[in-house]
Design an enzyme around this catalytic site. Structure first.
Site, PDB file in Angstrom:
ATOM      1  CE  LYS A 225      -8.813  -2.859   3.674  1.00 53.46           C
ATOM      2  NZ  LYS A 225      -7.943  -2.038   2.849  1.00 53.46           N
TER       3      LYS A 225
ATOM      4  CD1 TRP B 288      -2.289  -2.143   1.659  1.00 51.31           C
ATOM      5  CD2 TRP B 288      -3.049  -0.983  -0.104  1.00 51.31           C
ATOM      6  NE1 TRP B 288      -3.365  -2.829   1.126  1.00 51.31           N
ATOM      7  CE2 TRP B 288      -3.843  -2.142   0.045  1.00 51.31           C
ATOM      8  CE3 TRP B 288      -3.338  -0.111  -1.155  1.00 51.31           C
ATOM      9  CZ2 TRP B 288      -4.907  -2.452  -0.817  1.00 51.31           C
ATOM     10  CZ3 TRP B 288      -4.405  -0.412  -2.011  1.00 51.31           C
ATOM     11  CH2 TRP B 288      -5.174  -1.570  -1.827  1.00 51.31           C
TER      12      TRP B 288
ATOM     13  CG  ASP C  75      -3.316   4.052   4.150  1.00 50.48           C
ATOM     14  OD1 ASP C  75      -4.435   3.956   4.702  1.00 50.48           O
ATOM     15  OD2 ASP C  75      -3.001   3.400   3.124  1.00 50.48           O
TER      16      ASP C  75
END
Ligand SMILES: *Cc1c(COP(=O)(O)O)cnc(C)c1O
Length: 360
Positions: free
Chosen positions: A196, A102, A172
């Site tokens: 999530k 990511w 993040d």
């Protein structure tokens, strides 16, 4: 109906109590004789709900008053690009610390918007541990430092917030927000996709310090401007109304279950149980440095990839869902976010033990 234990990395399991409440309120929400999806986002009922959700998140995370909380769209991926658009000039440098896939994507999307400098990366060791802090090549004049506290795909987590001096720290938190207490005042900007640990896909929460908000340039489209969204209470255009509502239910659920500190205690117990079993099994293996193992995403491999198909089939039949690992890594991955009860992890370990005995 039989709901399985869902180990999906995202969109991920939601607390059953939240789904039941949403179900009960779906046709007639909050006395308005309509669904929350069917009312104006500018009406007083929706606005009150939206403000309550923000207040609950502020209280759960102890967000200081000099931060704005935005409920936006576009996924974390869009914000990979939108962050530099808002808090840096194109000719400024931004430092990126890459500890997984990511982080690499964040670098790629930011590229057209700012001078991206990869200050450190753990690519050479296949991201099995974050790059050590003393190897980071940081510029004290950088617009910001970006990192990924929890890398969802390979299951690598920073256990502490890194010290980057006076440069704003941007994080993040898509796969670990609300999973353990975090000192928000150490950050310039925190962002997280909802699917999530917050709620349903399609919503992104951005927590941004006011001095960074003031950097938003005037010459970008309003719809990309954090300052414009902040000035309009995230109601510049129609927001993800259902997503906002659902996240509010999740915030209430966390509060009613003891808050973020209690989530952290439960998450640690789940992670200890699963890693403890894997390490002692002599059958399964997790390659991540034990000091950086994610409390949210637990990848593991079997001794022979030929066994993967049987493991997935049999685990699914046993009500243990979505254990297939990310295609970049192979093997298995168990995501054990806030909504996964410890009973689910126990059921997984029991299944793994039985599978190993039959196939070892
Ligand atoms: C899932 C995830 C993303 C991507 O989110 P999208 O909503 O698909 O854009 C980004 N960063 C991390 C750490 C993630 O876990």
């Amino acid at each position: 109906m039989s709901r399985g234990y869902n180990f999906s990395a995202g969109p991920a399991a939601l607390p059953e109590a939240v789904l039941r409440r949403a179900q009960a309120e779906l046709l007639e929400w909050d006395g308005v004789s309509a669904s929350v999806m069917e009312v104006s986002h500018r009406g007083k009922d929706f606005m009150a709900m939206a403000q309550r959700a923000e207040a609950d998140l502020r209280s759960l995370m102890t967000i200081p008053s000099n931060y704005h909380v935005l409920f936006l769209q576009g996924g974390a991926t869009q914000h990979f690009a939108q962050i530099p658009m808002n808090i840096a000039r194109r000719d400024e440098r931004a430092d990126y610390v890459v500890s997984g896939d990511w982080g690499e994507k964040a670098v790629r999307e930011a590229g057209p918007m700012v001078k991206v400098h990869v200050a450190a990366t753990s690519a050479a060791n296949a991201h099995t541990a974050p790059p050590p802090r003393d190897t980071w090549d940081l510029d004290p004049h950088a617009a910001y430092v970006h990192y990924t506290p929890n890398e969802t795909i390979r299951g690598v987590e920073f256990m502490d917030v890194p010290d980057v001096g006076d440069v704003p720290l941007v994080a993040d938190f898509s796969s670990s927000i609300l999973s353990h207490p975090v000192d928000v005042s150490k950050f310039g900007l925190i962002y997280a996709g909802a699917q999530k640990n917050i709620g349903a896909a399609g919503l992104v929460v951005v927590i941004v310090r006011d001095d960074l908000l003031a950097r938003s340039p005037k010459d970008i489209p309003k719809i990309f401007s954090y300052a414009e969204h902040a000035a309009n209470g995230s109601l510049l255009n129609t927001p993800n109304t259902f997503g906002w509502y659902l996240s509010g239910l999740v915030f209430e659920w966390i509060r009613d279950n003891g808050g973020v500190a209690e989530m952290a205690r439960r998450n640690q117990a789940k992670a200890d149980m699963l890693y403890g079993y894997i390490d002692g099994s002599g059958f399964y293996r997790n390659p991540v440095d034990p000091a950086a193992r994610s409390r949210m995403n637990v990848p593991f491999t079997l001794p022979d990839a030929q066994l993967d198909a049987a493991f997935l089939r049999e685990s699914h039949d046993a009500g243990l869902l979505a254990l297939k690992g990310h295609k970049l890594v192979g093997g298995m991955r168990a995501s054990i976010y806030n909504a996964m009860p410890i009973e689910g992890v126990r059921a997984l370990v029991d299944f793994m033990r039985d599978f190993a005995r039959r196939n070892g």
